[in-house]
Design an enzyme around this catalytic site. Structure first.
Site, mmCIF file in Angstrom:
data_model
loop_
_atom_site.group_PDB
_atom_site.id
_atom_site.type_symbol
_atom_site.label_atom_id
_atom_site.label_comp_id
_atom_site.label_asym_id
_atom_site.label_seq_id
_atom_site.Cartn_x
_atom_site.Cartn_y
_atom_site.Cartn_z
ATOM 1 N N GLU A 45 -3.385 -7.934 2.936
ATOM 2 C CA GLU A 45 -2.526 -6.980 2.218
ATOM 3 C C GLU A 45 -2.391 -5.670 2.990
ATOM 4 O O GLU A 45 -1.326 -5.062 3.016
ATOM 5 C CB GLU A 45 -3.053 -6.723 0.800
ATOM 6 C CG GLU A 45 -2.811 -7.880 -0.154
ATOM 7 C CD GLU A 45 -1.324 -8.179 -0.365
ATOM 8 O OE1 GLU A 45 -0.485 -7.288 -0.171
ATOM 9 O OE2 GLU A 45 -0.999 -9.338 -0.700
ATOM 10 N N TYR A 128 0.174 -0.251 -4.973
ATOM 11 C CA TYR A 128 0.683 -1.600 -4.717
ATOM 12 C C TYR A 128 -0.444 -2.525 -4.231
ATOM 13 O O TYR A 128 -0.633 -3.641 -4.753
ATOM 14 C CB TYR A 128 1.824 -1.583 -3.675
ATOM 15 C CG TYR A 128 2.103 -2.991 -3.213
ATOM 16 C CD1 TYR A 128 2.857 -3.850 -3.999
ATOM 17 C CD2 TYR A 128 1.515 -3.504 -2.046
ATOM 18 C CE1 TYR A 128 3.062 -5.167 -3.638
ATOM 19 C CE2 TYR A 128 1.702 -4.824 -1.672
ATOM 20 C CZ TYR A 128 2.477 -5.648 -2.469
ATOM 21 O OH TYR A 128 2.646 -6.954 -2.117
ATOM 22 N N ASP A 146 6.778 -5.682 -4.726
ATOM 23 C CA ASP A 146 7.160 -5.346 -3.353
ATOM 24 C C ASP A 146 8.691 -5.435 -3.241
ATOM 25 O O ASP A 146 9.388 -5.583 -4.252
ATOM 26 C CB ASP A 146 6.454 -6.267 -2.341
ATOM 27 C CG ASP A 146 6.992 -7.688 -2.393
ATOM 28 O OD1 ASP A 146 7.751 -8.028 -3.325
ATOM 29 O OD2 ASP A 146 6.651 -8.474 -1.486
#
Ligand code: SF4
Length: 352
Positions: A45, A128, A146
């Site tokens: 990520e 996020y 996203d």
């Protein structure tokens, strides 16, 4: 279709069409009881922030082969990690990656927090990334939004507001579809749908699992959404880069300051980057101007670098930087813009 039906349709599609990724536990393995490694999910990520899956794969393989656990990464030399990160860009991510690994290894016993709130406490993890890790690694019902998810939501609901102003609205719409059951799979499913079916220019509506619910498909505006507020043109900055080499083959390099652009990365000494930079040779020498320039685009500006080359006397005493023996110099450790400078300069007989 009701919201629960849309969610289920996306999950059913994912069960068949999930993309394979080296950090991912696919839906069949999840059903068999396998769980993702939080270290792998976190690493991927962070690498995927502002970067494509295709660009990340090789870096992920190299990192996990060299540092298989968060403890291994925490014990790594900073320069080795920055070197492995070279070319991936956004180098603050690599510095925060190391900080985060060390907090997890030293303060948390090598165990990542399993909640969004706990993850948000860690260096380099914003809203996020915290939502993505807690959802994918720990199956928490967090909403992960996203660019792919924004596009799918904007089209499903025919949202006319342009991005970035539409973000809060699209997040609310995405949250309404996030399930309590299989939230980790769902987060990855809707991202996969956006990446492979609901693509930016030519969405494949005819094979889309949620076509019946999609307002933009009905209005014929799918390919035009999401709308985007035009970005201001990027300014151009200029600069000088100096590639110097001693007779014994050593290269004059500098490690950039921790803070700022390319922070902590290896590079060539040079001027500031501005409208009208002044030459700033790191050492007095017969610097030759290569009749070519390096061009590189950063997030907020375009850079044009004039490349200067020189053969340096053995007794050189540079004001900035240090000599690196040729045997220890790995061009692959340079960030992309500095690698471009090297590629151009190495065509000159002065440094060959
Ligand atoms: Fe995207 Fe078309 Fe599916 Fe709508 S029907 S979500 S526009 S691919």
């Amino acid at each position: 279709m009701r919201e629960t039906e849309i969610t289920q349709a996306v999950l059913d599609w994912y069960d068949i069409h999930a993309r394979e990724m080296p950090w991912r536990v696919g839906p069949a393995d999840r059903r068999g009881g396998a769980r993702p490694d939080p270290y792998a999910v976190w690493l991927s990520e962070v690498m995927l922030q502002q970067t494509t899956v295709a660009a990340v794969r090789d870096y992920f393989h190299r990192f996990t082969a060299r540092w298989p656990s968060v403890g291994d990464l925490a014990a790594a030399d900073d320069a080795d990690v920055m070197g492995e990160w070279a070319g991936l860009g956004y180098y603050a991510r690599a510095r925060n990656l190391l900080k985060c690994a060390r907090v997890v290894a030293h303060d948390l016993g090598g165990v990542f927090p399993d909640t969004r709130e706990g993850l948000l406490e860690l260096p380099g993890i914003g809203p996020y990334t915290a939502a993505a890790i807690s959802s994918i690694a720990f199956d928490r019902p967090e909403t992960v939004v996203d660019g792919n998810v924004e596009r799918v939501m904007a089209r499903l609901h025919d949202v006319d507001t342009p991005l970035p102003a539409a973000k809060p609205e699209l997040t609310v719409l995405a949250a309404r579809l996030t399930p309590d059951r299989r939230p980790g799979d769902y987060a990855q499913a809707v991202m996969d749908l956006g990446a492979t079916i609901c693509t930016p220019r030519s969405p494949a509506c005819g094979i889309c699992p949620v076509m019946e619910a999609c307002a933009a498909r009905k209005s014929g505006r799918a390919a035009d959404l999401p709308r985007k507020t035009p970005k201001a043109a990027k300014p151009v900055r200029l600069g000088y880069a100096y590639v110097g080499r001693r007779n014994d083959g050593a290269w004059l390099l500098e490690r950039r300051p921790e803070k700022g652009l390319l922070g902590g990365m290896l590079g060539w000494p040079g001027s500031d980057w501005s409208d009208a930079p002044l030459p700033a040779p790191p050492v007095s020498a017969d610097w030759a101007d290569l009749d070519a320039e390096v061009r590189h685009t950063f997030t907020h500006f375009h850079l044009r670098l004039k490349v200067m080359v020189a053969r340096l006397p053995d007794a050189s005493n540079p004001e900035t930087g240090a000599f690196v023996p040729h045997s220890e110099f790995r061009p692959g450790d340079l960030p992309t813009v500095m690698r471009k400078v090297f590629d151009l300069a190495s065509q000159s007989p002065r440094v060959n």
